[in-house]
Design a protein around this motif. Sequence first.
Motif, mmCIF file in Angstrom:
data_model
loop_
_atom_site.group_PDB
_atom_site.id
_atom_site.type_symbol
_atom_site.label_atom_id
_atom_site.label_comp_id
_atom_site.label_asym_id
_atom_site.label_seq_id
_atom_site.Cartn_x
_atom_site.Cartn_y
_atom_site.Cartn_z
ATOM 1 N N LYS A 36 37.785 34.147 38.496
ATOM 2 C CA LYS A 36 39.058 34.873 38.356
ATOM 3 C C LYS A 36 39.128 35.552 36.994
ATOM 4 O O LYS A 36 38.331 35.265 36.102
ATOM 5 C CB LYS A 36 40.222 33.911 38.545
ATOM 6 N N LYS A 52 43.180 38.700 39.032
ATOM 7 C CA LYS A 52 42.224 38.840 40.141
ATOM 8 C C LYS A 52 41.630 37.472 40.459
ATOM 9 O O LYS A 52 41.321 36.698 39.557
ATOM 10 C CB LYS A 52 41.099 39.821 39.770
ATOM 11 N N GLY A 53 41.479 37.211 41.785
ATOM 12 C CA GLY A 53 40.930 35.920 42.187
ATOM 13 C C GLY A 53 39.498 36.048 42.660
ATOM 14 O O GLY A 53 38.839 37.052 42.465
ATOM 15 N N THR A 54 39.075 34.975 43.332
ATOM 16 C CA THR A 54 37.678 34.884 43.773
ATOM 17 C C THR A 54 37.371 35.939 44.812
ATOM 18 O O THR A 54 38.232 36.283 45.608
ATOM 19 C CB THR A 54 37.482 33.508 44.484
ATOM 20 N N ARG A 60 39.022 40.575 47.423
ATOM 21 C CA ARG A 60 39.473 39.684 46.342
ATOM 22 C C ARG A 60 40.985 39.622 46.339
ATOM 23 O O ARG A 60 41.653 40.615 46.608
ATOM 24 C CB ARG A 60 39.102 40.284 44.967
ATOM 25 N N LEU B 79 45.182 30.124 42.522
ATOM 26 C CA LEU B 79 44.490 30.503 41.276
ATOM 27 C C LEU B 79 44.822 29.607 40.088
ATOM 28 O O LEU B 79 44.374 29.870 38.979
ATOM 29 C CB LEU B 79 44.822 31.970 40.922
#
Lengths: 156, 156
Positions: A36, A52-54, A60, B79
Amino acid sequence: MGKEIEKKFIVSGDAYKSLAKGVLYRQGYIFFDKDKSVRVRVFNDKGYLTVKGTSTGISRLEYEYEIPVGEANEILEYLCEKPVIEKLRYKFQFEGFTWEVDEFLGENEGLVIAEIELPDENAVFKKPDWIGREVTGDPRYLNSNLVKNPYKNFKE
Amino acid sequence: MGKEIEKKFIVSGDAYKSLAKGVLYRQGYIFFDKDKSVRVRVFNDKGYLTVKGTSTGISRLEYEYEIPVGEANEILEYLCEKPVIEKLRYKFQFEGFTWEVDEFLGENEGLVIAEIELPDENAVFKKPDWIGREVTGDPRYLNSNLVKNPYKNFKE
């Protein structure tokens, strides 16, 4: 659920310059790891904070919020890892899709990357003929990684 | 420049409960280290994204932005490091200053912390008599650290 689905390609030549006006982007990362990132970005006199994540496949989690440009510049200055990424972004339409070409400056000068944002992972699209090799899955081309390992150090 | 100046104290007894209504706060950290943190918080059906910088003395850079509560809950879920911090916050005025008492729940149950926000580092203020030891500089009592090392593990 904020989702971003995009593909990335290397660009050769500068045909893109005739398709749009370059806009200066300055962006930095308060934090980032392989899963992230929290990014601050300034362009057109506006500031944005983006989480922003995985990545799963090419999509994403992404959450973007406009913030006061003065505060964005403070966060870039005091809370982001250096150097700040600088690039000229050229945005244009091609065969029904939006393309963004990033011409990097400073430590990443010489690197030009094109991105296309897709409605879903299986979308079919046409490419301008100056679009080169796909690098979507290559972490070296993530802007966050270009902070620590700039393009000038790449051994192509 | 967003600056937050505050002092923290341990609370004994529950006299604070007669001074305000407790509001449930749920908060998590997308990232944190000794210098900075990015926090997501939900209370009163609203979401907030907060960037905090390094402490110099008792003041810190702080930038807080309201975000859609649905997205805040998604970021908390997908997250943020677990467990999410849960606490009841009691907010009241005392001798001209705003006090916030956090009664922690879950893994941090039993811990009650009072915070006072000050206009400057040398401000003079009175304390309710049930306010105990000051812990402003003690990193163990930072909410971010209470995620990894909850109060139930403390050896007082």
